[in-house]
Design a protein around this motif. Structure first.
Motif, PDB file in Angstrom:
ATOM      1  N   SER A   1      -1.518 -15.239  21.516  1.00 18.15           N
ATOM      2  CA  SER A   1      -1.985 -14.639  20.254  1.00 18.15           C
ATOM      3  C   SER A   1      -2.603 -13.261  20.444  1.00 18.15           C
ATOM      4  O   SER A   1      -3.613 -12.931  19.833  1.00 18.15           O
ATOM      5  N   LEU A   2      -1.962 -12.425  21.248  1.00 17.28           N
ATOM      6  CA  LEU A   2      -2.452 -11.063  21.456  1.00 17.28           C
ATOM      7  C   LEU A   2      -2.157 -10.180  20.253  1.00 17.28           C
ATOM      8  O   LEU A   2      -2.880  -9.239  19.967  1.00 17.28           O
ATOM      9  N   GLY A   3      -1.089 -10.489  19.526  1.00 19.79           N
ATOM     10  CA  GLY A   3      -0.706  -9.683  18.368  1.00 19.79           C
ATOM     11  C   GLY A   3      -0.249 -10.547  17.221  1.00 19.79           C
ATOM     12  O   GLY A   3      -0.294 -11.774  17.289  1.00 19.79           O
ATOM     13  N   TRP A   4       0.216  -9.889  16.160  1.00 19.57           N
ATOM     14  CA  TRP A   4       0.749 -10.597  15.002  1.00 19.57           C
ATOM     15  C   TRP A   4       1.752  -9.699  14.308  1.00 19.57           C
ATOM     16  O   TRP A   4       1.869  -8.507  14.606  1.00 19.57           O
ATOM     17  N   PHE A   5       2.501 -10.295  13.373  1.00 22.61           N
ATOM     18  CA  PHE A   5       3.586  -9.609  12.689  1.00 22.61           C
ATOM     19  C   PHE A   5       3.630 -10.121  11.258  1.00 22.61           C
ATOM     20  O   PHE A   5       3.712 -11.329  11.054  1.00 22.61           O
ATOM     21  N   TYR A   6       3.556  -9.219  10.290  1.00 22.23           N
ATOM     22  CA  TYR A   6       3.611  -9.638   8.884  1.00 22.23           C
ATOM     23  C   TYR A   6       5.057  -9.908   8.487  1.00 22.23           C
ATOM     24  O   TYR A   6       5.871  -9.010   8.410  1.00 22.23           O
ATOM     25  N   TRP A   7       5.356 -11.188   8.248  1.00 23.44           N
ATOM     26  CA  TRP A   7       6.701 -11.605   7.836  1.00 23.44           C
ATOM     27  C   TRP A   7       6.893 -11.400   6.339  1.00 23.44           C
ATOM     28  O   TRP A   7       7.989 -11.119   5.879  1.00 23.44           O
ATOM     29  N   LEU A   8       5.840 -11.591   5.585  1.00 21.87           N
ATOM     30  CA  LEU A   8       5.901 -11.396   4.140  1.00 21.87           C
ATOM     31  C   LEU A   8       4.710 -10.513   3.754  1.00 21.87           C
ATOM     32  O   LEU A   8       3.663 -11.004   3.370  1.00 21.87           O
ATOM     33  N   PRO A   9       4.876  -9.184   3.894  1.00 26.15           N
ATOM     34  CA  PRO A   9       3.747  -8.288   3.654  1.00 26.15           C
ATOM     35  C   PRO A   9       3.609  -7.916   2.179  1.00 26.15           C
ATOM     36  O   PRO A   9       4.567  -7.968   1.415  1.00 26.15           O
ATOM     37  N   ASN A  10       2.415  -7.529   1.815  1.00 24.48           N
ATOM     38  CA  ASN A  10       2.144  -6.974   0.494  1.00 24.48           C
ATOM     39  C   ASN A  10       2.808  -5.601   0.436  1.00 24.48           C
ATOM     40  O   ASN A  10       2.558  -4.755   1.290  1.00 24.48           O
ATOM     41  N   PRO A  11       3.647  -5.332  -0.553  1.00 23.16           N
ATOM     42  CA  PRO A  11       4.337  -4.042  -0.629  1.00 23.16           C
ATOM     43  C   PRO A  11       3.389  -2.847  -0.763  1.00 23.16           C
ATOM     44  O   PRO A  11       3.770  -1.725  -0.446  1.00 23.16           O
ATOM     45  N   LEU A  12       2.170  -3.073  -1.203  1.00 23.51           N
ATOM     46  CA  LEU A  12       1.204  -1.974  -1.276  1.00 23.51           C
ATOM     47  C   LEU A  12       0.802  -1.481   0.109  1.00 23.51           C
ATOM     48  O   LEU A  12       0.356  -0.349   0.271  1.00 23.51           O
ATOM     49  N   PHE A  13       0.963  -2.333   1.123  1.00 22.07           N
ATOM     50  CA  PHE A  13       0.640  -1.973   2.493  1.00 22.07           C
ATOM     51  C   PHE A  13       1.924  -1.803   3.301  1.00 22.07           C
ATOM     52  O   PHE A  13       2.101  -2.396   4.358  1.00 22.07           O
ATOM     53  N   PHE A  14       2.820  -0.958   2.804  1.00 20.76           N
ATOM     54  CA  PHE A  14       4.128  -0.743   3.427  1.00 20.76           C
ATOM     55  C   PHE A  14       3.999  -0.273   4.877  1.00 20.76           C
ATOM     56  O   PHE A  14       4.863  -0.530   5.695  1.00 20.76           O
ATOM     57  N   PHE A  15       2.918   0.403   5.207  1.00 16.30           N
ATOM     58  CA  PHE A  15       2.736   0.972   6.545  1.00 16.30           C
ATOM     59  C   PHE A  15       2.388  -0.071   7.603  1.00 16.30           C
ATOM     60  O   PHE A  15       2.337   0.251   8.788  1.00 16.30           O
ATOM     61  N   ILE A  16       2.156  -1.336   7.215  1.00 11.32           N
ATOM     62  CA  ILE A  16       1.950  -2.405   8.198  1.00 11.32           C
ATOM     63  C   ILE A  16       3.141  -3.361   8.229  1.00 11.32           C
ATOM     64  O   ILE A  16       3.203  -4.240   9.077  1.00 11.32           O
ATOM     65  N   ALA A  17       4.064  -3.175   7.323  1.00 14.22           N
ATOM     66  CA  ALA A  17       5.189  -4.104   7.181  1.00 14.22           C
ATOM     67  C   ALA A  17       6.110  -4.059   8.398  1.00 14.22           C
ATOM     68  O   ALA A  17       6.488  -2.984   8.860  1.00 14.22           O
ATOM     69  N   PHE A  18       6.436  -5.221   8.905  1.00 15.74           N
ATOM     70  CA  PHE A  18       7.424  -5.395   9.971  1.00 15.74           C
ATOM     71  C   PHE A  18       7.075  -4.616  11.241  1.00 15.74           C
ATOM     72  O   PHE A  18       7.948  -4.085  11.899  1.00 15.74           O
ATOM     73  N   ARG A  19       5.785  -4.554  11.550  1.00 15.74           N
ATOM     74  CA  ARG A  19       5.314  -3.904  12.765  1.00 15.74           C
ATOM     75  C   ARG A  19       4.500  -4.898  13.586  1.00 15.74           C
ATOM     76  O   ARG A  19       3.787  -5.718  13.038  1.00 15.74           O
ATOM     77  N   VAL A  20       4.595  -4.771  14.889  1.00 17.68           N
ATOM     78  CA  VAL A  20       3.719  -5.537  15.763  1.00 17.68           C
ATOM     79  C   VAL A  20       2.323  -4.947  15.609  1.00 17.68           C
ATOM     80  O   VAL A  20       2.146  -3.728  15.618  1.00 17.68           O
ATOM     81  N   ALA A  21       1.346  -5.817  15.450  1.00 20.98           N
ATOM     82  CA  ALA A  21      -0.040  -5.372  15.312  1.00 20.98           C
ATOM     83  C   ALA A  21      -0.869  -5.950  16.454  1.00 20.98           C
ATOM     84  O   ALA A  21      -0.641  -7.079  16.885  1.00 20.98           O
ATOM     85  N   VAL A  22      -1.810  -5.147  16.937  1.00 20.10           N
ATOM     86  CA  VAL A  22      -2.750  -5.592  17.965  1.00 20.10           C
ATOM     87  C   VAL A  22      -4.146  -5.116  17.574  1.00 20.10           C
ATOM     88  O   VAL A  22      -4.287  -4.106  16.898  1.00 20.10           O
ATOM     89  N   PRO A  23      -5.181  -5.831  18.014  1.00 16.10           N
ATOM     90  CA  PRO A  23      -6.536  -5.419  17.671  1.00 16.10           C
ATOM     91  C   PRO A  23      -6.979  -4.207  18.502  1.00 16.10           C
ATOM     92  O   PRO A  23      -6.607  -4.080  19.664  1.00 16.10           O
ATOM     93  N   GLN A  24      -7.780  -3.348  17.905  1.00 20.76           N
ATOM     94  CA  GLN A  24      -8.314  -2.197  18.639  1.00 20.76           C
ATOM     95  C   GLN A  24      -9.380  -2.616  19.636  1.00 20.76           C
ATOM     96  O   GLN A  24      -9.628  -1.917  20.606  1.00 20.76           O
ATOM     97  N   SER A  25     -10.008  -3.757  19.418  1.00 15.74           N
ATOM     98  CA  SER A  25     -11.157  -4.162  20.241  1.00 15.74           C
ATOM     99  C   SER A  25     -10.879  -5.379  21.126  1.00 15.74           C
ATOM    100  O   SER A  25     -11.730  -6.223  21.293  1.00 15.74           O
ATOM    101  N   SER A  26      -9.708  -5.460  21.716  1.00 17.63           N
ATOM    102  CA  SER A  26      -9.373  -6.579  22.606  1.00 17.63           C
ATOM    103  C   SER A  26      -9.696  -6.219  24.059  1.00 17.63           C
ATOM    104  O   SER A  26      -9.395  -5.110  24.506  1.00 17.63           O
ATOM    105  N   ARG A  27     -10.262  -7.166  24.794  1.00 14.22           N
ATOM    106  CA  ARG A  27     -10.526  -6.962  26.226  1.00 14.22           C
ATOM    107  C   ARG A  27      -9.224  -6.891  27.023  1.00 14.22           C
ATOM    108  O   ARG A  27      -9.208  -6.389  28.140  1.00 14.22           O
TER     109      ARG A  27
END
Length: 108
Positions: free
Chosen positions: A74-100
């Motif tokens: 669970s190092l990252g996540w991926f929005y499979w069904l994103p809110n269209p208002l947040f198009f800039f996070i849609a279908f992208r690998v996401a990781v936290p800025q504050s992970s060790r």
């Protein structure tokens, strides 16, 4: 133009590198959303554990397998069904800025 490099600390694997912004790596709410062109690894795999954000909608957690075979669940996540208002996070690998487990380096 600012660039950043994101590495997996335990293995030293390069996860992402590219410009900061909508076309590259987007910082948003304490996370980095990485476009496909900036992703430098194939180590992320869905573990099929779903998640729900009330305003960004449905995502799935991603486990990371490094080139040396070590795994970080669970190092990252991926929005499979994103809110269209947040198009800039849609279908992208996401990781936290504050992970060790991640090191972020700003490049000039």
């Amino acid at each position: 133009m600012r660039h950043i490099r994101i590495c997996h600390v335990p293995s030293g694997d390069l996860i992402a590198e590219g410009p900061v912004g909508l076309g590259g790596i987007t910082p948003f709410e304490g996370n980095y959303y990485i476009s496909r062109k900036c992703l430098r690894t194939t180590g992320f795999r869905p573990n099929w554990i779903p998640g729900l954000c009330l305003y960004k909608f449905l995502y799935v957690w991603l486990d990371f397998t490094a080139s040396d075979g070590s795994k970080t669940p669970s190092l990252g996540w991926f929005y499979w069904l994103p809110n269209p208002l947040f198009f800039f996070i849609a279908f992208r690998v996401a990781v936290p800025q504050s992970s060790r487990d991640l090191a972020v380096e700003a490049l000039v």
